[in-house]
Design a protein around this motif. Structure first.
Motif, PDB file in Angstrom:
ATOM      1  N   GLU A   1      16.404  -0.596  -8.191  1.00 24.88           N
ATOM      2  CA  GLU A   1      15.841   0.708  -8.546  1.00 24.88           C
ATOM      3  C   GLU A   1      16.446   1.231  -9.832  1.00 24.88           C
ATOM      4  OE1 GLU A   1      15.705   4.173  -5.927  1.00 24.88           O
ATOM      5  OE2 GLU A   1      15.647   2.730  -4.274  1.00 24.88           O
ATOM      6  N   THR A   2      15.640   1.986 -10.571  1.00 24.89           N
ATOM      7  CA  THR A   2      16.133   2.644 -11.774  1.00 24.89           C
ATOM      8  C   THR A   2      15.875   4.137 -11.677  1.00 24.89           C
ATOM      9  OG1 THR A   2      14.050   2.368 -12.972  1.00 24.89           O
ATOM     10  CG2 THR A   2      15.695   0.632 -13.239  1.00 24.89           C
ATOM     11  N   THR A   3      16.630   4.883 -12.440  1.00 21.23           N
ATOM     12  CA  THR A   3      16.409   6.308 -12.548  1.00 21.23           C
ATOM     13  C   THR A   3      16.513   6.687 -14.025  1.00 21.23           C
ATOM     14  OG1 THR A   3      17.043   8.502 -11.752  1.00 21.23           O
ATOM     15  CG2 THR A   3      18.829   6.937 -12.105  1.00 21.23           C
ATOM     16  N   PRO A   4      15.612   7.489 -14.535  1.00 22.94           N
ATOM     17  CA  PRO A   4      14.415   7.944 -13.850  1.00 22.94           C
ATOM     18  C   PRO A   4      13.452   6.773 -13.619  1.00 22.94           C
ATOM     19  CG  PRO A   4      14.328   8.559 -16.162  1.00 22.94           C
ATOM     20  CD  PRO A   4      15.680   7.937 -15.930  1.00 22.94           C
ATOM     21  N   VAL A   5      12.628   6.919 -12.610  1.00 16.87           N
ATOM     22  CA  VAL A   5      11.631   5.891 -12.332  1.00 16.87           C
ATOM     23  C   VAL A   5      10.656   5.852 -13.507  1.00 16.87           C
ATOM     24  CG1 VAL A   5       9.766   5.215 -10.780  1.00 16.87           C
ATOM     25  CG2 VAL A   5      11.876   6.176  -9.853  1.00 16.87           C
ATOM     26  N   SER A   6      10.380   4.651 -13.997  1.00 16.15           N
ATOM     27  CA  SER A   6       9.485   4.509 -15.141  1.00 16.15           C
ATOM     28  C   SER A   6       8.755   3.176 -15.064  1.00 16.15           C
ATOM     29  CB  SER A   6      10.280   4.572 -16.450  1.00 16.15           C
ATOM     30  OG  SER A   6       9.453   4.239 -17.550  1.00 16.15           O
ATOM     31  N   PRO A   7       7.469   3.167 -15.394  1.00 17.75           N
ATOM     32  CA  PRO A   7       6.744   1.893 -15.433  1.00 17.75           C
ATOM     33  C   PRO A   7       7.143   1.038 -16.637  1.00 17.75           C
ATOM     34  CG  PRO A   7       5.323   3.651 -16.218  1.00 17.75           C
ATOM     35  CD  PRO A   7       6.602   4.301 -15.728  1.00 17.75           C
ATOM     36  N   TYR A   8       7.977   1.579 -17.520  1.00 16.84           N
ATOM     37  CA  TYR A   8       8.356   0.891 -18.747  1.00 16.84           C
ATOM     38  C   TYR A   8       9.758   0.267 -18.676  1.00 16.84           C
ATOM     39  CZ  TYR A   8       4.616   4.059 -20.077  1.00 16.84           C
ATOM     40  OH  TYR A   8       3.441   4.768 -20.113  1.00 16.84           O
ATOM     41  N   VAL A   9      10.377   0.311 -17.492  1.00 10.73           N
ATOM     42  CA  VAL A   9      11.752  -0.161 -17.323  1.00 10.73           C
ATOM     43  C   VAL A   9      11.844  -1.051 -16.095  1.00 10.73           C
ATOM     44  CG1 VAL A   9      14.121   0.569 -16.794  1.00 10.73           C
ATOM     45  CG2 VAL A   9      12.757   1.882 -18.428  1.00 10.73           C
ATOM     46  N   ALA A  10      12.637  -2.127 -16.208  1.00 12.30           N
ATOM     47  CA  ALA A  10      12.955  -2.980 -15.064  1.00 12.30           C
ATOM     48  C   ALA A  10      14.398  -3.446 -15.206  1.00 12.30           C
ATOM     49  CB  ALA A  10      12.018  -4.181 -14.999  1.00 12.30           C
ATOM     50  N   VAL A  11      15.102  -3.489 -14.084  1.00 12.95           N
ATOM     51  CA  VAL A  11      16.501  -3.914 -14.082  1.00 12.95           C
ATOM     52  C   VAL A  11      16.708  -4.891 -12.943  1.00 12.95           C
ATOM     53  CG1 VAL A  11      18.893  -3.147 -13.763  1.00 12.95           C
ATOM     54  CG2 VAL A  11      17.322  -1.764 -15.119  1.00 12.95           C
ATOM     55  N   ALA A  50      -0.395   1.177 -21.967  1.00 14.00           N
ATOM     56  CA  ALA A  50      -1.204   0.481 -20.964  1.00 14.00           C
ATOM     57  C   ALA A  50      -0.709  -0.953 -20.769  1.00 14.00           C
ATOM     58  CB  ALA A  50      -2.675   0.490 -21.370  1.00 14.00           C
ATOM     59  N   ALA A  51      -0.405  -1.636 -21.862  1.00 19.52           N
ATOM     60  CA  ALA A  51       0.091  -3.014 -21.777  1.00 19.52           C
ATOM     61  C   ALA A  51       1.446  -3.061 -21.082  1.00 19.52           C
ATOM     62  CB  ALA A  51       0.177  -3.623 -23.174  1.00 19.52           C
ATOM     63  N   CYS A  52       2.309  -2.101 -21.356  1.00 20.71           N
ATOM     64  CA  CYS A  52       3.628  -2.066 -20.716  1.00 20.71           C
ATOM     65  C   CYS A  52       3.514  -1.799 -19.216  1.00 20.71           C
ATOM     66  CB  CYS A  52       4.513  -1.017 -21.376  1.00 20.71           C
ATOM     67  SG  CYS A  52       5.122  -1.496 -23.010  1.00 20.71           S
ATOM     68  N   ARG A  53       2.596  -0.934 -18.821  1.00 17.83           N
ATOM     69  CA  ARG A  53       2.381  -0.702 -17.379  1.00 17.83           C
ATOM     70  C   ARG A  53       1.921  -1.991 -16.705  1.00 17.83           C
ATOM     71  NH1 ARG A  53       0.493   4.190 -19.368  1.00 17.83           N
ATOM     72  NH2 ARG A  53      -1.664   3.504 -19.302  1.00 17.83           N
ATOM     73  N   ALA A  54       1.023  -2.723 -17.355  1.00 18.63           N
ATOM     74  CA  ALA A  54       0.551  -3.999 -16.806  1.00 18.63           C
ATOM     75  C   ALA A  54       1.706  -5.000 -16.716  1.00 18.63           C
ATOM     76  CB  ALA A  54      -0.584  -4.563 -17.660  1.00 18.63           C
ATOM     77  N   LEU A  55       2.563  -5.029 -17.722  1.00 17.43           N
ATOM     78  CA  LEU A  55       3.719  -5.923 -17.691  1.00 17.43           C
ATOM     79  C   LEU A  55       4.624  -5.582 -16.514  1.00 17.43           C
ATOM     80  CD1 LEU A  55       5.558  -8.125 -18.854  1.00 17.43           C
ATOM     81  CD2 LEU A  55       6.591  -6.345 -20.313  1.00 17.43           C
ATOM     82  N   GLY A  56       4.868  -4.298 -16.296  1.00 19.22           N
ATOM     83  CA  GLY A  56       5.736  -3.873 -15.196  1.00 19.22           C
ATOM     84  C   GLY A  56       5.274  -4.383 -13.852  1.00 19.22           C
ATOM     85  N   GLU A  57       3.961  -4.499 -13.673  1.00 17.25           N
ATOM     86  CA  GLU A  57       3.409  -4.990 -12.406  1.00 17.25           C
ATOM     87  C   GLU A  57       3.528  -6.506 -12.279  1.00 17.25           C
ATOM     88  OE1 GLU A  57      -0.584  -3.512 -12.335  1.00 17.25           O
ATOM     89  OE2 GLU A  57       0.078  -1.420 -12.308  1.00 17.25           O
ATOM     90  N   ARG A  58       3.715  -7.215 -13.374  1.00 18.14           N
ATOM     91  CA  ARG A  58       3.762  -8.686 -13.363  1.00 18.14           C
ATOM     92  C   ARG A  58       5.185  -9.255 -13.420  1.00 18.14           C
ATOM     93  NH1 ARG A  58      -1.330 -11.092 -14.709  1.00 18.14           N
ATOM     94  NH2 ARG A  58      -0.266 -12.959 -13.992  1.00 18.14           N
ATOM     95  N   LEU A  59       6.177  -8.407 -13.603  1.00 19.16           N
ATOM     96  CA  LEU A  59       7.549  -8.883 -13.719  1.00 19.16           C
ATOM     97  C   LEU A  59       8.047  -9.453 -12.396  1.00 19.16           C
ATOM     98  CD1 LEU A  59       9.036  -6.033 -15.913  1.00 19.16           C
ATOM     99  CD2 LEU A  59       8.570  -8.389 -16.617  1.00 19.16           C
ATOM    100  N   PRO A  60       8.919 -10.459 -12.461  1.00 17.79           N
ATOM    101  CA  PRO A  60       9.405 -11.083 -11.229  1.00 17.79           C
ATOM    102  C   PRO A  60      10.337 -10.180 -10.419  1.00 17.79           C
ATOM    103  CG  PRO A  60      10.540 -11.995 -13.139  1.00 17.79           C
ATOM    104  CD  PRO A  60       9.469 -11.084 -13.662  1.00 17.79           C
ATOM    105  N   ARG A  61      10.331 -10.358  -9.100  1.00 12.22           N
ATOM    106  CA  ARG A  61      11.268  -9.653  -8.210  1.00 12.22           C
ATOM    107  C   ARG A  61      12.675 -10.204  -8.392  1.00 12.22           C
ATOM    108  NH1 ARG A  61      10.423  -5.481  -7.487  1.00 12.22           N
ATOM    109  NH2 ARG A  61      11.770  -4.778  -5.878  1.00 12.22           N
TER     110      ARG A  61
END
Length: 148
Positions: free
Chosen positions: A58-68, A38-49
């Motif tokens: 974009e990443t593959t597979p799509v995951s709320p726990y990954v940002a590139v 739950a905390a990681c999903r919240a972090l994913g929404e707050r990360l900078p563009r």
């Protein structure tokens, strides 16, 4: 190419595999559970563009726990296991209220510790790690409560 550089490159790119020119960046997502997920999903929404001048991609597979950002020049995975090389006696630097373990065997890898979930960040040599970690500190503090 020296053996030392080859080893560094292998470690730095371990969680990252490009999915082809112009395509999404392939990153193996972690599998956090419960409060960490739950905390990681919240972090994913707050990360900078944009991070250190790089656009988020974009990443593959799509995951709320990954940002590139910037075709794998900077990659974040939230909810990874505790770093196996981290000892209880290790001194870790704190950047804007977030403690970061830097694996001596993987110099491009930093892990935020002491939070609801471990956050792993791989930073390419073109970037100053402190700048990247400073920019990530605020969303991490806002979404991942401290533990212990």
């Amino acid at each position: 190419m020296s053996l030392r550089f080859a080893r560094w490159a292998a470690y730095a790119c371990l969680p990252l595999i490009l999915a082809g020119c112009g395509g999404a960046v392939r990153v193996e997502p972690p599998t956090p559970e419960g409060a960490a997920a739950a905390a990681c999903r919240a972090l994913g929404e707050r990360l900078p563009r944009v991070l250190d001048g790089l656009e988020r991609v974009e990443t593959t597979p799509v995951s709320p726990y990954v940002a590139v950002w910037g075709k794998a020049r900077i990659a974040l995975r939230c909810g990874v296991p505790r770093p196996v090389t981290m000892m209880a006696t290790d001194q870790v630097p704190e950047i804007n209220g977030v403690a970061w373990f830097n694996d001596p065997e993987r110099p491009a890898l930093f892990t935020a510790i002491g939070r609801e979930a471990y956050v792993e960040v791989t930073i390419s040599r073109e970037h100053v790690p402190q700048n990247v970690l400073l920019d990530l500190a605020t969303p991490i503090k806002e979404t991942l409560p401290q533990t212990g």
